[in-house]
Design an enzyme around this catalytic site. Structure first.
Site, PDB file in Angstrom:
ATOM      1  N   LYS A  27      -8.984 -27.539   4.225  1.00 28.28           N
ATOM      2  CA  LYS A  27      -9.471 -28.145   5.468  1.00 28.28           C
ATOM      3  C   LYS A  27     -10.861 -28.755   5.291  1.00 28.28           C
ATOM      4  O   LYS A  27     -11.260 -29.637   6.069  1.00 28.28           O
ATOM      5  CB  LYS A  27      -9.492 -27.102   6.591  1.00 28.28           C
ATOM      6  CG  LYS A  27      -8.106 -26.632   7.041  1.00 28.28           C
ATOM      7  CD  LYS A  27      -8.224 -25.620   8.176  1.00 28.28           C
ATOM      8  CE  LYS A  27      -6.871 -25.227   8.756  1.00 28.28           C
ATOM      9  NZ  LYS A  27      -6.116 -24.311   7.896  1.00 28.28           N
ATOM     10  N   SER A  54      -9.955 -22.039  11.624  1.00 22.58           N
ATOM     11  CA  SER A  54      -8.877 -22.393  10.702  1.00 22.58           C
ATOM     12  C   SER A  54      -7.667 -22.905  11.477  1.00 22.58           C
ATOM     13  O   SER A  54      -6.548 -22.413  11.351  1.00 22.58           O
ATOM     14  CB  SER A  54      -8.473 -21.198   9.826  1.00 22.58           C
ATOM     15  OG  SER A  54      -7.785 -21.638   8.673  1.00 22.58           O
ATOM     16  N   SER A  66      -6.307 -22.475   3.083  1.00 18.70           N
ATOM     17  CA  SER A  66      -7.003 -23.194   4.158  1.00 18.70           C
ATOM     18  C   SER A  66      -8.339 -23.802   3.768  1.00 18.70           C
ATOM     19  O   SER A  66      -8.920 -24.556   4.563  1.00 18.70           O
ATOM     20  CB  SER A  66      -7.203 -22.264   5.360  1.00 18.70           C
ATOM     21  OG  SER A  66      -6.015 -22.148   6.099  1.00 18.70           O
TER      22      SER A  66
END
Length: 490
Positions: A158, A329, A155
């Protein structure tokens, strides 16, 4: 078996629905010196600043703008009688820390190596670790350990997704969902713009607008109308490669509440397999309650030629969407932002189009994209690759005083021990609590942490630690947290 990913905290840290910590704009190193000198008060300020965070205006919080304006005066407002020229300033407090000398301003890479070297070999980090630490003020890499090695980022990708979106669209951009009425006033089409945060309350407001427009056409009660829904803004497969999965809904231009079926607004949840159809049926119900007769069941179709818009809902500003993506997230918003970037760059709104758009925008920002591969916008795809050097360069670019529109990339990072996916990662009395701000990343055997920390000399450091081959997140996460905490003590 479903992919193992991080589970965002259920504590109230959402940029819209719960506490948010204000991070003021930092113009130059002196501000960071003040922060360092105020470290004792840092935790209390972090807990209380939730009330100070205001709306965004051209990439900068209005609260920050007011603070900057106040800094130009010699002191606070006089609380007694005002003068014709306005309130008299109160005496100014002395600076918390004096300016650093040139010798003091030089970071000591040897000190960083000494602090980090014993920690990079922690067994919990698995078979391979790559790392980068840079001074955001200069862009100089202060520490590197395989910094240009492409790794699976999970993640932390991102950070790239939100940076590209903010750079292309700007922090004030809002995603529009519309209702279009055919020229004969017989067909109403709900047109998805790609806002995964659309809610039933928003559809009710749109239904009331549409009902008013129909009544203006001479119908009371309004209708009857046929209802269709248009999802043509997105192309390509709706299902993420790991789908069906509780961490992401089908990626479509029309959905409500991210396709969640349990009323949650973050973390894993059961998802609908027909988010667009669900949204259309919710809109039909809202229309009926608003006095519009709807005939038949909603069906998928594009809006008619020359249809006129009779209702519009716009999402929260992109700044808020980016912050929510990073803090919690949020995979669904991340994929939406990747597609919005693709549309703005003239690419198809698909996984492939988003990959090209994000890559090209980061190249435009002169960031080191060699070896990078953006298979998706969320980091759920194991084919994703980034280097630690790219992540730290992204964070340094977001800290650039000349790019205030990218600031949500920093303000959206979870705060250690306080918010988002770092809420439960640090004990309240741990050394890094309140000082480390970082995006987490977790897949089975992959653990990452990338963010910022202020060192003891008041410099804002950007770091990225990417590990693979770990046997458990329970072993890897404390080791990553220790690396980030060590930077605060250098």
């Amino acid at each position: 078996m479903a992919e193992q990913v991080e589970e965002p905290s259920v504590r109230p840290s959402d940029p819209w629905r719960g506490p948010k910590f204000l991070t003021t704009k930092h113009n130059g190193s002196h501000t960071w010196q003040v922060i360092a000198g105020s470290a004792t008060l840092g935790l209390a300020v972090a807990a209380g600043a939730v009330l100070a965070a205001g709306p965004w205006d051209n990439g900068q919080r209005k609260a920050e703008r007011a603070l900057a304006a106040a800094a130009d005066r010699t002191g606070g407002a006089h609380h007694g009688r005002t003068t014709p020229e306005g309130p008299r300033p109160a005496p100014s407090a002395p600076a918390v820390l004096p300016a650093l000398t040139a010798a003091e301003a030089a970071q000591d890479p040897a000190g960083l190596r000494a602090a980090l070297t014993p920690l990079v070999d922690a067994p919990g980090l698995g078979k391979k670790l790559a790392a980068s630490v840079v001074d955001t003020a200069t862009g100089e890499q202060l520490y590197g350990h395989g910094a240009t090695t492409p790794m699976t980022p999970a993640s932390t990708i991102k950070i790239a997704t939100t940076t590209a979106a903010l750079s292309v669209l700007g922090p004030d951009h809002r995603i529009a969902t519309t209702a279009a009425l055919s020229p004969d006033s017989r067909t109403l089409t709900l047109v998805g713009g790609g806002d995964p945060t659309l809610a039933k309350a928003d559809l009710r407001a749109m239904a009331a607008e549409a009902a008013d427009a129909l009544r203006e056409d001479g119908e009371d009660p309004a209708g009857p109308v046929r209802l269709t829904y248009d999802v043509s803004r997105y192309t390509g497969p709706e299902l993420h490669p790991i789908s069906p999965n509780e961490n992401i809904a089908p990626v479509t231009a029309l959905m409500i509440d991210e396709g969640r079926l349990d009323g949650s607004d973050r973390g894993p949840a059961d998802r609908t397999d027909d988010p667009a159809g669900d949204a259309a049926r919710a809109f039909a119900e809202a229309l009926e309650k608003a006095g519009v007769q709807v005939t038949g069941a909603p069906r998928e179709a594009r809006a008619a030629d020359k249809a006129r818009t009779v209702a519009t809902h716009r999402s929260a500003p992109l700044s808020a969407l980016a912050e929510r993506t990073l803090t919690n997230s949020d995979n669904d918003i991340a994929e939406a932002l990747a597609r919005q970037t693709a549309i703005a760059k003239g690419e198809k709104a698909s996984f492939a189009g988003a990959r090209r758009a994000v890559t090209n925008e980061l190249k435009k920002l002169q960031l080191p994209v060699d070896g990078a591969h953006f298979a998706d916008g969320s980091g759920l795809d194991r084919k994703d690759r980034v280097t630690p050097a790219l992540l730290t360069a992204l964070l340094a670019r977001a800290a650039d005083p000349d790019r205030p529109g990218l600031r949500p990339v920093l303000t959206g990072l979870p705060i250690a021990g306080f918010s988002g996916t770092l809420d439960g990662r640090y004990e309240r009395d741990a050394a890094g609590t309140g000082l480390v701000r970082a995006k987490t990343g977790t897949l089975r055997g992959v653990n990452s942490l990338a963010g910022t920390v202020v060192d003891r000399q008041g410099r804002l450091l950007a770091f990225a630690f990417l590990a693979s081959g770990s046997t458990s997140a329970a072993g890897a996460e404390p080791a990553l947290d220790a690396l980030a905490t060590a930077l605060a003590g250098v």
